[in-house]
Design an enzyme around this catalytic site. Structure first.
Site, PDB file in Angstrom:
ATOM      1  CE1 TYR A  90      -3.647   2.992   1.139  1.00 32.55           C
ATOM      2  CE2 TYR A  90      -1.604   3.700   2.090  1.00 32.55           C
ATOM      3  CZ  TYR A  90      -3.162   3.771   1.397  1.00 32.55           C
ATOM      4  OH  TYR A  90      -3.805   4.698   1.614  1.00 32.55           O
TER       5      TYR A  90
ATOM      6  CD  GLU B  51      -6.211   4.482  -0.961  1.00 28.38           C
ATOM      7  OE1 GLU B  51      -6.007   4.758   0.628  1.00 28.38           O
ATOM      8  OE2 GLU B  51      -6.842   4.697  -1.491  1.00 28.38           O
TER       9      GLU B  51
END
Ligand code: ADP
Ligand code: MG
Length: 385
Positions: free
Chosen positions: A109, A197
């Site tokens: 991530y 993101e």
């Protein structure tokens, strides 16, 4: 403002961040034409909606043949996809992205967010990326690493390297990962983002880093200087009432309750919502008609409130400073007549020309309840619904 994954990937690519080859289609008939661009054994068919959690909800399909690409495209296009981020109603899929599948070794991530607690952009990373990231954040928050970025120096390479070590990226990939983080940071700053993101950022079996998913949110106050970003806007993904309100220069935010509020001034709007909650009710919206609202503004405000079938009553709370209460009263009476208002309406008018305003309301012979102060108004509307 949010954008679609395929648009975010276009931006990533422009900034030198690797993404899978792919193409977006709006009609399943286009699937075949697109498939020839796929050079891998498998293609991935991905629903494009302004919400995450698609993987778990069946919005990301692995296709092993052109027929499967066609079938999955047909299945997804037009479907209402319900994910944990869409709410029960779901979101209609109007486009799908068909892209090359990749051999995933590990999912990470990586993101930047504007952290309002520290008033700084923060780099966030984890070696447990992928569809379970929310679980990781909840159960193992120590598996998520952060770097607070000084706005004067910007992201420094040593901070990016520290994050690489934190998330155990293989040593031979670190230079590439640092470059990727610096580029992603550049997007964040240059395009006035609030969030970018990449989840997952994958390390492939061939030891390449690729952004497999991308989510971006932009500060609307910066859109005037980012026309390229503005052109990505998809109004059909946004709240219909909020879009309509912005056309009329009204600050409107849709909420979950059933009491519609028409107020002038953001501070008074907040206080009105507080009072409704204090008396046990739930506001259906925040609405600021502005300091110098016209009759027309008020009519438009009513129209927008009534687009929401959750609204069971309306509370108008106006303090006339620059704005004159008689003008507002005329607007309210016109709107109530024109829209054949059949739900309770409570009004509190105070300030410039309040008595003239009250007289207009009384003479209108409409079923409108005038109150002396805002506390009473909040109680009254709750009683009436
Ligand atoms: P969402 O976050 O909305 O669930 P993602 O784009 O992250 O959607 O996809 C979910 C999962 O599907 C990813 O974590 C990844 O494992 C897999 N996936 C997505 N795109 C690809 C791709 N191009 N190749 C291989 N796997 C993919
Ligand atoms: Mg994802």
């Amino acid at each position: 403002m949010n954008i679609h994954e395929y648009q975010a990937k276009e931006l990533l690519k422009n900034y030198g961040i690797p993404v899978p080859n792919g193409r977006v289609i709006y009609d399943a008939k286009e699937a075949e034409k697109t498939s020839w661009t796929i050079s891998t054994d498998v293609a991935v068919v991905k629903a494009q909606i302004h919400a995450g959690g698609r993987g778990k909800a069946g919005g990301v399909k692995i296709a092993k043949s052109i027929d499967e690409v066609k079938n999955y495209s047909k299945e997804l296009l037009g479907k209402k996809l319900v994910t944990h981020q869409t709410g029960k109603k779901g979101k209609e899929v109007k486009a799908v992205l068909i892209e090359e599948g990749c051999n995933i070794d590990k999912e990470y991530y990586l993101g930047f967010v504007l952290d309002r607690d520290t008033s700084s952009i923060t780099l966030i990373a984890s070696e447990e990326g992928g569809t379970e990231i929310e679980e990781v954040a909840l159960r193992n928050p120590d598996r998520i690493y952060k770097e607070k970025i000084d706005c004067l120096t910007g992201l420094t390479e040593f901070q990016a390297r520290r994050i690489c070590f934190d998330i155990n990226l293989p040593i031979e990939i670190i230079n590439e990962a640092v470059r990727l983080m610096m580029n992603l940071y550049r997007i964040f700053v240059e395009k006035d983002c609030v969030l970018v993101e990449i989840n997952p950022l994958v390390l492939t079996e061939e030891k390449k880093l690729i952004a497999l998913d991308a989510k971006m949110n932009f500060d609307e106050n910066g859109l005037f200087r980012n026309e390229d970003i503005l052109s990505y806007r998809d109004l059909s993904e946004e709240d219909e009432k909020e879009v309509e309100a912005s056309k009329h220069g009204l600050s409107y935010i849709s909420l979950d309750g059933n009491i519609g509020c028409v107020v002038n001034g953001a501070g008074l709007a907040m206080a009105t919502m507080d009072l409704i909650k204090l008396h046990g009710g739930e506001p259906a919206n925040f609405l600021d008609v502005g300091g110098g609202a016209s009759e027309e503004n008020v009519t438009n405000a009513f129209k927008i409130l009534l687009l929401d079938d959750k609204v069971k009553g309306i509370f108008v709370n106006i303090f006339g400073g620059i704005m004159k209460c008689d003008v507002i009263a005329k607007g309210i009476v016109n709107a109530a007549k024109e829209l054949k208002l059949n739900i309770p309406l409570v009004i509190r008018l105070e300030g410039t020309n309040a008595d003239l305003g009250m007289e207009i309301i009384k003479n209108s012979n409409l079923n409108i309840f005038a109150v002396e102060n805002m506390g009473e108004g909040a109680k009254k509307i709750l009683e009436l619904i």
